[in-house]
Design an enzyme around this catalytic site. Structure first.
Site, PDB file in Angstrom:
ATOM      1  N   ARG A  30       0.922  -1.195   0.105  1.00 29.24           N
ATOM      2  CA  ARG A  30       0.179  -0.230  -0.043  1.00 29.24           C
ATOM      3  C   ARG A  30       0.884   1.107  -0.036  1.00 29.24           C
ATOM      4  O   ARG A  30       1.986   1.219   0.819  1.00 29.24           O
ATOM      5  CB  ARG A  30      -0.681  -0.036   1.403  1.00 29.24           C
ATOM      6  CG  ARG A  30      -1.895  -1.058   1.161  1.00 29.24           C
ATOM      7  CD  ARG A  30      -3.053  -0.818   2.367  1.00 29.24           C
ATOM      8  NE  ARG A  30      -3.953  -1.897   2.425  1.00 29.24           N
ATOM      9  CZ  ARG A  30      -3.803  -3.198   2.837  1.00 29.24           C
ATOM     10  NH1 ARG A  30      -2.552  -3.371   3.412  1.00 29.24           N
ATOM     11  NH2 ARG A  30      -4.454  -4.374   3.020  1.00 29.24           N
ATOM     12  N   HIS A 101       8.507   1.914 -10.178  1.00 23.19           N
ATOM     13  CA  HIS A 101       7.246   1.435  -9.493  1.00 23.19           C
ATOM     14  C   HIS A 101       6.182   1.943 -10.340  1.00 23.19           C
ATOM     15  O   HIS A 101       5.970   2.756 -10.873  1.00 23.19           O
ATOM     16  CB  HIS A 101       7.023   1.887  -7.880  1.00 23.19           C
ATOM     17  CG  HIS A 101       7.028   3.401  -7.896  1.00 23.19           C
ATOM     18  ND1 HIS A 101       8.508   4.147  -7.872  1.00 23.19           N
ATOM     19  CD2 HIS A 101       6.047   4.557  -7.802  1.00 23.19           C
ATOM     20  CE1 HIS A 101       8.089   5.690  -7.851  1.00 23.19           C
ATOM     21  NE2 HIS A 101       6.654   5.759  -7.800  1.00 23.19           N
ATOM     22  N   HIS A 103       1.983   2.657  -9.979  1.00 28.46           N
ATOM     23  CA  HIS A 103       0.834   2.846  -9.103  1.00 28.46           C
ATOM     24  C   HIS A 103      -0.631   2.056  -9.577  1.00 28.46           C
ATOM     25  O   HIS A 103      -0.569   2.190 -10.832  1.00 28.46           O
ATOM     26  CB  HIS A 103       0.585   4.454  -9.082  1.00 28.46           C
ATOM     27  CG  HIS A 103       1.451   5.333  -8.583  1.00 28.46           C
ATOM     28  ND1 HIS A 103       1.592   5.896  -7.278  1.00 28.46           N
ATOM     29  CD2 HIS A 103       2.867   5.714  -9.322  1.00 28.46           C
ATOM     30  CE1 HIS A 103       2.646   6.510  -7.067  1.00 28.46           C
ATOM     31  NE2 HIS A 103       3.550   6.473  -8.200  1.00 28.46           N
TER      32      HIS A 103
END
Ligand code: AMP
Length: 114
Positions: A30, A101, A103
């Site tokens: 998260r 990364h 999202h």
């Protein structure tokens, strides 16, 4: 592993971050400052600085990240309702953590095309 990289520390188990999903190549956890009710980060275990640093040989890793995102969406129960996948690439686009990364954002309604 980059010693001053927060995502390398998370991947290495050096924090108490809970993994929503993990496999040999990626982990999903998260976002600490969520922009939607469900806001996950799909992060490769290997340190890659940004999309701009990917090579042709990384194509399977990128595919793995997308498939991991899809699985995480399923586990979070947002696969059918819908989700966004987003890469911020470099500082000017809002990238602040320089460990690749993806999202995943879900759980709210976006305007058409938004
Ligand atoms: P970006 O702006 O695309 O580089 O996204 C980096 C994201 O990482 C931001 O949304 C941050 O809220 C998130 N983030 C930074 N540190 C952590 C952390 N320790 N655990 C979870 N998410 C983090």
């Amino acid at each position: 592993m980059e010693t001053d990289c927060i995502f390398c520390r998370i991947v290495g188990g050096g924090t108490d971050t809970e993994f929503i999903y993990q496999d040999e190549e990626v982990v999903v956890f998260r976002d600490i400052h969520p922009h939607a009710p469900v806001h996950l980060l799909i992060v490769p275990r290997r340190h890659v600085r940004s999309v701009n640093d990917l090579t042709e040989a990384d194509a399977p890793l990128v595919a793995r990240m997308i498939l991991a995102a899809r699985e995480a969406a399923r586990l979070q129960g947002v696969d059918a309702s819908g989700y966004k996948l987003l890469f911020n690439v470099e500082w000017g686009a809002g990238q602040r953590v320089f460990h690749l990364h993806l999202h995943l954002l879900a759980g709210k309604r976006w305007a058409e095309g938004g």
